[in-house]
Design a protein around this motif. Structure first.
Motif: not given
Length: 679
Positions: A298-322
């Motif tokens: 019951s605490d979280v109202r907004y969620t953010f991510s931060y990624a550098l290099s490899q995980p930034a590429r991971y989040l690109n596909d995270f979005q593409t794959l839904g």
């Protein structure tokens, strides 16, 4: 009475139906907190938020292979299932949260780990490492002072255990009869020394007969590979190869490639579901199936991510794959700050995946890392005939996050970052409503050391992007939570005349940017070839859409490339597009996102992630003596005070543009004042 009994039966039936649906949904079924440090950081208080506590543990999840959201995970249908028909996984989790959540800002900051390692928020200017505990390791506390809860979870199947790394455990896929799955696998092998004698394979070999595999070697990237005879190497084990006779070292900087038949692929794509379900659990759940409470219930109202290099590429596909849509159709992440992802995804959702691999000028070619789509809008690829876009699935679900794609100059030179904001003919695209793009001018992939050249020809580029990343994160937060318009994109555009197009060489792994097109000055002692990595269409066989690679190596020769470009440069060789931090706006040197290798290490081939720091001559006499076309430091600033004034002017402009926070601007000015420039 009969009517009341009938109503009770209906209610029971409905509840049973709801529970059955819930049981069928992929989710975190158990969370296990194994250690608590409360308070952490030696009790240090962060502004009005107060002290923080650290929670470490494991989360256990399960995924329904029959649901469309999960069916696209490669080999999920061939994974072992539990009694409920679910596929299980487990992962390490790590939380830093305000001791009193009511005093926090009710926002979750997910740092997607890089090869299992934490950066401790990335924006905290911390030396905390993988398990920050002391007050000193908390650094400046940029995020804690604002009240964010920081979270990490394992997702990378190649991440090594130990050193407080975050790992994930996923099942091995098998044929329905239980027999092992085998298939083509590939290893790109290169060492920068003369002593390495063995190489460890990502997957066990299905046969130990060298004649059933192909090992080749070449000295330069575009050379034709030469086969190493089967008598010239062997399997030391099913996971290790070595050259013969025993004790023979791999040639320094030579490129070896092994195509072999592997066995026992892991269901690596579960790493996407793991992050989806972990964040959804922290955001929406009260507790797990065993009565263990959600630490952030019951605490979280907004969620953010931060990624550098490899995980930034991971989040690109995270979005593409839904995967930014959970199984109840809810948004998982509201805002993403991706740093150094380039125009690439990650080779995670494939059979025999190797997500630790990433392609650069002379590194890890021929992996399925950077496949169409590259940009967010839905486009049709003229080379493959496919139609897709990174935002297609989230747009259909109404769950797209707001995204800042931030890249260094190196990503434009070696990872085709321009494809993020162009069509497949290289034309500028309008910014999507939910995405902005930023180049950190002249920067290499991370912060280098000007006094260390490594295997490169020049000292590396010390541009530190973190001050800009902090300012951009503040802008992203306000865009998400307050609807405040973000800063305008700052990238090279062909329509603005700031982009220099790469000249491709079809069938080659590299291209070039002509010096005249770039505007490159002829700097004494500096070699310029214009070398750039090209993004080419690879043919991995007909099963690629299902994550199955049936052809290794993939077809390259004769295939066309996708057009890409970099920022043009000014008379100093510094980039004209992007966010020009003081190191570029009030320069003492030329900074580049590209570099070349030195002798004995593949001379004049690309030096991967490195850039260069090329100091200006100090005086007019120095300039004349070397015939340097760049103005000397003395000609630019006249005096020390003149240099400080130039830095001050640059920082004020950056603050006004929201690319620098006032406190970081002051640090730049103080550093200039304390410097020895023209003293």
């Amino acid at each position: 009475m009969a009517k009341g009994k009938w109503l009770r039966q209906i209610i029971v039936a409905l509840l049973t139906s709801v529970l059955t649906v819930a049981a069928a949904q992929a989710r975190i079924v158990r969370i296990e907190i194994t250690s608590v440090q409360s308070p952490t950081f030696e009790g240090k208080a962060f502004g009005k938020v107060g002290a923080y506590e650290k929670l470490r543990g494991k989360a256990y999840g399960e995924v329904d292979p029959s649901l469309p959201q999960n069916a696209l995970i490669t080999d999920l249908a061939l994974a072992p299932r539990n009694a409920r028909g679910m596929v299980e996984y487990s992962m390490d989790i790590y939380l830093l949260k305000p001791l009193n959540l009511r005093q926090g800002n009710h926002k979750l900051f997910l740092e997607v780990n890089n090869r299992g390692s934490k950066l401790f928020g990335g924006l905290n200017n911390s030396s905390g490492g993988n398990d920050p505990s002391t007050a000193a390791q908390a650094g400046e506390g940029f995020l804690m002072n604002q009240g964010y809860t920081l979270a990490w979870n394992g997702w990378d199947t190649s991440a090594a255990a130990g050193n407080n790394n975050l790992t994930i455990s996923v099942p091995v896929a098998h044929h329905p009869d239980g027999s092992p799955i085998t298939g083509p696998a590939y290893e790109y092998i290169s060492f920068e020394n003369t002593t390495t004698q063995t190489f460890n394979l990502a997957y066990p070999a299905a046969t130990l007969d060298p004649a059933r595999a192909t090992l080749t070697v070449r000295q330069r990237l575009n050379d034709a590979p030469t086969p190493v005879p089967a008598s010239g190497w062997e399997y030391a084990s099913e996971r290790t190869i070595r050259l013969l006779p025993a004790g023979t070292a791999f040639q320094q900087s030579a490129i070896y490639e092994l195509a072999y038949t592997a066995k026992n692929p892991v269901v690596a794509g579960l790493g996407f579901a793991a992050t989806r379900d972990f964040v959804a659990f922290l955001r929406y759940a009260k507790g797990d199936d065993f009565g263990n409470p959600n630490p952030l219930a019951s605490d979280v109202r907004y969620t953010f991510s931060y990624a550098l290099s490899q995980p930034a590429r991971y989040l690109n596909d995270f979005q593409t794959l839904g995967f930014n849509t959970d199984e109840q159709g809810r948004r998982v992440l509201d805002g993403m700050e991706n740093w150094l992802g380039g125009g690439s995804g990650i080779g995670l959702n494939f059979r025999f995946a190797q997500p630790s691999r990433t392609e650069r000028n002379r590194q890890n070619h021929l992996y399925p890392e950077a496949l169409f789509p590259f940009a967010y809008p839905v486009l049709t690829d003229p080379l493959t005939g496919q139609t897709a876009g990174r935002s297609a699935r989230c747009a259909a679900a109404g769950t797209c996050p707001k995204v800042f794609e931030i890249n260094s100059a190196n990503e434009y030179w070696v990872k085709a970052a321009s494809l993020l904001h162009t069509d497949l003919q290289g034309n500028d695209l309008p910014d999507p409503a939910n995405v902005r793009f930023f180049l950190i001018s002249g920067a290499q992939h991370g912060t280098g050391d000007a006094n260390n050249r490594g295997v490169c020809q020049q000292g590396q580029n010390p541009t530190n992007a973190e001050p800009a990343l902090r300012a951009l994160f503040v802008a992203l937060d306000r865009w998400v939570t307050q609807g405040s318009a973000p800063p305008k994109s700052q990238v090279p555009r062909r329509s603005e005349g700031t982009a220099a197009l790469a000249v491709a060489q079809p069938g080659s792994l590299t291209g070039s940017v002509p010096a005249a097109d770039l505007g490159w000055p002829s700097i004494p002692g500096v070699t310029y070839t214009g070398l750039i990595s090209t993004r080419y269409a690879l043919d991995f066989g007909p099963g690629l859409s299902q994550g199955l690679i049936t052809k290794y190596p993939p077809t390259v020769t004769g295939r066309p490339v996708y057009p890409s470009f970099v920022s043009k440069v000014d008379a100093d060789g510094n980039e004209v597009a992007g966010i020009r931090l003081p190191i570029v706006a009030a320069p003492l040197a030329t900074t580049t996102g590209w570099a070349l290798r030195r002798a004995s290490f593949g001379e004049n081939e690309g030096c991967e992630a490195a850039g260069q720091y090329l100091p200006f001559p100090l005086t007019p006499a120095d300039r004349a003596a070397t015939h340097d076309p760049r103005r000397s430091v003395q000609e630019r600033y006249r005096t020390h005070a003149g240099y400080v004034a130039a830095v001050t002017k640059a920082t004020k402009e950056l603050v006004q543009q929201r690319f620098l926070l006032a406190e970081d601007a002051q640090k730049y000015i103080q550093a200039a004042e304390a410097s020895s420039v023209l003293r």
